[in-house]
Design an enzyme around this catalytic site. Sequence first.
Site, short mmCIF file in Angstrom:
data_model
loop_
_atom_site.label_atom_id
_atom_site.label_comp_id
_atom_site.label_asym_id
_atom_site.label_seq_id
_atom_site.Cartn_x
_atom_site.Cartn_y
_atom_site.Cartn_z
N HIS A 78 37.75 -30.60 141.19
CA HIS A 78 36.61 -29.76 141.59
C HIS A 78 37.06 -28.32 141.85
O HIS A 78 38.22 -28.06 142.16
CB HIS A 78 35.95 -30.33 142.83
CG HIS A 78 35.19 -31.60 142.57
ND1 HIS A 78 34.38 -32.18 143.50
CD2 HIS A 78 35.10 -32.38 141.45
CE1 HIS A 78 33.83 -33.27 142.99
NE2 HIS A 78 34.26 -33.41 141.74
N GLU A 80 36.42 -26.23 144.30
CA GLU A 80 36.91 -25.98 145.66
C GLU A 80 38.34 -26.48 145.80
O GLU A 80 39.20 -25.83 146.39
CB GLU A 80 36.02 -26.68 146.70
CG GLU A 80 34.57 -26.26 146.66
CD GLU A 80 33.68 -27.16 145.78
OE1 GLU A 80 32.51 -27.32 146.12
OE2 GLU A 80 34.18 -27.70 144.76
N CYS A 106 31.04 -31.49 147.78
CA CYS A 106 30.93 -32.94 147.92
C CYS A 106 31.74 -33.38 149.14
O CYS A 106 32.44 -32.59 149.75
CB CYS A 106 31.43 -33.63 146.65
SG CYS A 106 33.22 -33.57 146.44
N CYS A 109 35.59 -32.67 148.75
CA CYS A 109 35.92 -31.26 148.94
C CYS A 109 35.75 -30.84 150.39
O CYS A 109 36.55 -30.07 150.91
CB CYS A 109 35.07 -30.39 148.02
SG CYS A 109 35.51 -30.56 146.27
#
Length: 149
Positions: A78, A80, A106, A109
């Site tokens: 991801h 992040e 999410c 993260c």
Amino acid sequence: MDRPDLDTYFMEIAKVVASRSTCLRQKVGAVIVKDKRILATGYNGAPSGLPHCEEVGCLREKLNVPSGERHELCRAVHAEQNAIIQAAVHGVSIYGATLYTTHQPCIMCAKMIINAGIVRVVYGKKYADERGLEFLKEAGIEVVYHPYE
């Protein structure tokens, strides 16, 4: 001349970072900032050196997995996560920083954001998994919804 506020400015940069994404489902970008300075950026895509989803396809798409579910099937890291990893690789402290991300973090993260010592998260688009926001708020992290087109 209209000068954008800092949240708008850094969100616009996150959108440009997202344009590098190789994900077939969502283009996500993240920028970590402290004292008005960019410390690290990240976008979602396969781990370094591995084939991208654009090349090998998306297992989650093939299996019709809804957004926000079965993260372990996704081959991408991801945005992040990539921004946090890039800061670590380059020895840059992000403790006390703000993370700007094009999409709501999410749960995975959110956990990384909390443990990295990030104190503020600004996001632009809602995400199916609300647990990430709940964790961030429970940890006392300031969360700002900054929608964009």
